[in-house]
Design a protein around this motif. Structure first.
Motif, mmCIF file in Angstrom:
data_model
loop_
_atom_site.group_PDB
_atom_site.id
_atom_site.type_symbol
_atom_site.label_atom_id
_atom_site.label_comp_id
_atom_site.label_asym_id
_atom_site.label_seq_id
_atom_site.Cartn_x
_atom_site.Cartn_y
_atom_site.Cartn_z
ATOM 1 N N UNK A 163 4.152 -21.506 -10.998
ATOM 2 C CA UNK A 163 5.106 -23.049 -11.027
ATOM 3 C C UNK A 163 4.149 -23.218 -12.440
ATOM 4 N N UNK A 164 6.161 -24.243 -12.632
ATOM 5 C CA UNK A 164 5.309 -25.578 -13.558
ATOM 6 C C UNK A 164 6.344 -27.029 -13.766
ATOM 7 N N UNK A 165 5.892 -27.689 -13.815
ATOM 8 C CA UNK A 165 6.618 -28.592 -13.635
ATOM 9 C C UNK A 165 7.136 -30.029 -14.665
ATOM 10 N N UNK A 166 7.649 -30.930 -14.942
ATOM 11 C CA UNK A 166 7.737 -32.064 -15.904
ATOM 12 C C UNK A 166 8.617 -32.763 -15.376
ATOM 13 N N UNK A 167 7.558 -34.253 -15.825
ATOM 14 C CA UNK A 167 8.591 -34.909 -15.630
ATOM 15 C C UNK A 167 8.528 -36.215 -16.494
ATOM 16 N N UNK A 168 9.446 -36.995 -16.835
ATOM 17 C CA UNK A 168 9.604 -37.612 -17.875
ATOM 18 C C UNK A 168 10.460 -38.781 -17.888
ATOM 19 N N UNK A 169 10.417 -39.817 -18.312
ATOM 20 C CA UNK A 169 10.839 -41.464 -18.516
ATOM 21 C C UNK A 169 12.198 -41.726 -19.786
ATOM 22 N N UNK A 170 12.966 -41.986 -19.363
ATOM 23 C CA UNK A 170 14.322 -42.415 -20.822
ATOM 24 C C UNK A 170 14.174 -44.024 -19.954
ATOM 25 N N UNK A 171 14.124 -44.835 -20.576
ATOM 26 C CA UNK A 171 14.673 -46.017 -21.017
ATOM 27 C C UNK A 171 16.329 -46.606 -20.549
ATOM 28 N N UNK A 182 9.304 -22.043 -10.719
ATOM 29 C CA UNK A 182 8.155 -20.655 -11.119
ATOM 30 C C UNK A 182 8.141 -19.875 -11.837
ATOM 31 N N UNK A 183 7.166 -19.661 -12.557
ATOM 32 C CA UNK A 183 7.380 -18.744 -13.515
ATOM 33 C C UNK A 183 6.630 -19.629 -14.450
ATOM 34 N N UNK A 184 6.777 -18.520 -15.658
ATOM 35 C CA UNK A 184 6.192 -18.812 -16.590
ATOM 36 C C UNK A 184 6.472 -19.974 -17.226
ATOM 37 N N UNK A 185 5.804 -21.095 -18.060
ATOM 38 C CA UNK A 185 6.304 -21.788 -18.819
ATOM 39 C C UNK A 185 7.715 -21.792 -19.872
ATOM 40 N N UNK A 195 2.422 -24.755 -21.950
ATOM 41 C CA UNK A 195 2.795 -23.220 -22.765
ATOM 42 C C UNK A 195 0.999 -22.638 -22.853
ATOM 43 N N UNK A 196 0.098 -23.783 -23.433
ATOM 44 C CA UNK A 196 -1.371 -22.891 -24.184
ATOM 45 C C UNK A 196 -2.408 -23.775 -22.741
ATOM 46 N N UNK A 197 -2.285 -23.876 -21.943
ATOM 47 C CA UNK A 197 -2.858 -24.510 -20.413
ATOM 48 C C UNK A 197 -2.273 -23.128 -19.323
ATOM 49 N N UNK A 198 -1.169 -22.213 -19.908
ATOM 50 C CA UNK A 198 -0.738 -21.137 -18.595
ATOM 51 C C UNK A 198 -1.982 -20.531 -18.114
ATOM 52 N N UNK A 199 -2.803 -20.065 -19.146
ATOM 53 C CA UNK A 199 -4.357 -19.399 -18.316
ATOM 54 C C UNK A 199 -4.428 -20.088 -16.873
ATOM 55 N N UNK A 200 -4.760 -21.761 -17.193
ATOM 56 C CA UNK A 200 -4.917 -22.623 -15.980
ATOM 57 C C UNK A 200 -3.808 -22.520 -14.732
ATOM 58 N N UNK A 201 -2.741 -21.893 -15.014
ATOM 59 C CA UNK A 201 -2.334 -20.882 -13.260
ATOM 60 C C UNK A 201 -0.589 -20.926 -13.746
#
Length: 491
Positions: free
Chosen positions: A52-60, A70-73, A43-49
């Motif tokens: 669209x946005x994406x997140x990948x996480x890992x849980x044991x 697509x769109x804003x965070x 969200x703080x980096x939204x000015x850079x793009x």
């Protein structure tokens, strides 16, 4: 950054005449619900793009999980139901810049981070920058059996990692990035490790932070602030850091040493003014640019007005040095999103007026200095000038807080072909007449160097990447040369 399909370089909105950064990256390890921290950072980096946005996480317990939208965070990654699908103590994310007709030209598969499953486990990467030999790499790997899923140059990194014979993900990443040319700040993750890498020239930014017992990687320091993280340091050009909660930060130097060439336009426009670059406040740098501009290109006028929002710090600096009062002669509509301007051609034709409005009572009968960050094609500058004159201004003078943009960028910035850049075909006087203003002046390249706190530009070894102004490319853009682009030396 997607570099293969044809696409328009401009949004049909008012912002059609701006240079745009392609993306921002963010990653966290060693905190509970890491994806929530990443969403705040993006969200703080939204000015850079903004496309669209994406997140990948890992849980044991649940393994890798991803979400791409697509769109804003704020429109997707504030959904608690969605965020519950991204558990775990490690996560990375990416925001991508929006382009004209983006949802027609871009598939969701182009949205980063990209994920790959290797024999030693999975890995995800998010990339800020542009790979200038991506076409050659792509052809080579397709000939050898690779199957690409996206149009992005960044996917080349995953395929190069898959072909490496090294036994760990970090070593495979080193192998892959040694074959890559251009600009890259990469944030990557395995099941347990957060990895950050900058190219040897350090063209794009990447910083390290500490939050509680965890660690953060981010394109800018402003994204550390939003999660209450402590800024530790910048990742050095050519450095790779491998981070785990247990071992902390391990630093590696996988590339041959090079003279750094950080993108000088990050100081002028791309980075947020509340970020720190090279130990220096971006706001203070932009104010200093305006002060230098006032010394180099004074004007007789009644008011100094910024073109919001990017021209504001420079306008303040110009006003302080010139003694001409600073005023908000143009007001920006903070609530007009991109979707509002898309429905009809009639709405699109309103252009700048949807985004900006002139403070008529202030402007009437005044000689106005407008301070802006850049002039690309001149389309927006002409519209703003017309608005100012329609409001009754006596004179309009443009002062630009960067040198003339005469060359396209190939290192992660969305720019048009060279022949569409106003400064590539016109002198300063010709640009003034084309825009129809009383005067037009740009800061000199040496003046810009002084304003960012550097010594005078060394033509033999420039301290920054300033190719968009000078035509001096630190890495030859081999893909574009193959397509017929001529370097300055060849002209």
């Amino acid at each position: 950054m997607p570099c293969f399909p044809d696409r328009s370089p401009f949004d049909p909105a008012w912002n059609e005449d701006r240079l745009r950064e392609e993306c921002g990256v963010f990653g966290v390890v060693g905190v509970a619900e890491a994806a929530n921290f990443v969403a705040l950072g993006l969200h703080a980096l939204q000015h850079r793009g903004q496309e669209a946005a994406g997140i990948v996480s890992h849980d044991p317990a649940q393994g890798f999980n991803s979400a791409r939208r697509f769109g804003y965070v704020r429109d997707s990654f504030t959904d608690p139901v969605l965020m519950e699908t991204l558990p775990g103590p490690i996560a990375i994310g990416h925001v991508r810049y929006s382009t004209a007709g983006s949802k027609g030209n871009t598939a969701i598969r182009d949205v980063q981070p990209f994920f790959g499953e290797f024999s030693m486990g999975g890995a995800a990467i998010a990339h800020n920058g542009n790979i200038v030999n991506a076409l050659d790499l792509r052809r080579e790997m397709i000939d050898r059996g690779s199957i690409f899923q996206s149009s992005s140059d960044s996917e080349c990194i995953i395929h190069l990692m898959a072909r490496s014979l090294q036994r760990t993900i970090p070593e495979r990443m080193k192998d892959a990035l040694r074959r890559v040319e251009g600009a890259f700040s990469v944030v990557a993750m395995t099941r347990t490790k957060l990895i950050g890498v900058r190219d040897p020239l350090g063209v794009r930014p990447l910083v390290l932070g500490k939050v509680g017992d965890g660690w953060v990687l981010s394109s800018e320091t402003c994204a550390l602030d939003i999660i209450g993280a402590e800024f530790v340091r910048e990742i050095d050009p050519g450095e790779m850091v491998v981070i785990t909660p247990e071992a902390g930060v391990e630093s590696h130097r996988p590339f041959a040493p090079s003279r750094p060439r950080f993108c000088i336009f990050e100081h002028v426009y791309f980075s947020r003014p509340d970020s720190i670059l090279g130990g220096r406040s971006v706001y203070e740098t932009r104010r200093a640019i305006g002060a230098e501009l006032a010394r180099e290109a004074p004007a007789e006028a009644d008011l100094v007005c910024p073109v919001p929002d990017s021209g504001t710090p420079a306008a303040i600096g110009f006003s302080q040095v010139s003694g001409i009062p600073y005023a908000m002669g143009i007001i920006r509509n903070q609530y007009m999103g991109r979707t509002f301007i898309e429905p009809t051609e009639q709405i699109r034709s309103l252009g700048v007026r949807l985004k900006l409005n002139v403070n008529r009572a202030l402007i009437r009968d005044k000689r106005v200095v407008l301070v802006d960050d850049s002039v690309v094609r001149g389309t927006t500058s002409r519209k703003i000038k017309e608005m100012i004159l329609d409001a009754g201004a006596a004179e309009v003078h443009f002062r630009i807080a960067s040198p003339p943009t005469a060359w396209p960028c190939f290192y992660g910035v969305d720019t048009p072909q060279r022949e569409k850049l106003l400064a590539a075909t016109m002198s300063e006087a010709e640009m003034r007449d084309h825009l129809g203003v009383d005067s037009l002046r740009f800061i000199s390249l040496d003046g810009l160097y002084r304003a960012v706190g550097s010594e005078a530009r060394d033509p033999a070894q420039p301290q920054y990447c300033d190719a968009c102004f000078s035509g001096d490319y630190p890495v030859a853009p081999s893909d574009m040369i193959e397509r017929g682009f001529r370097l300055k030396a060849a002209e």
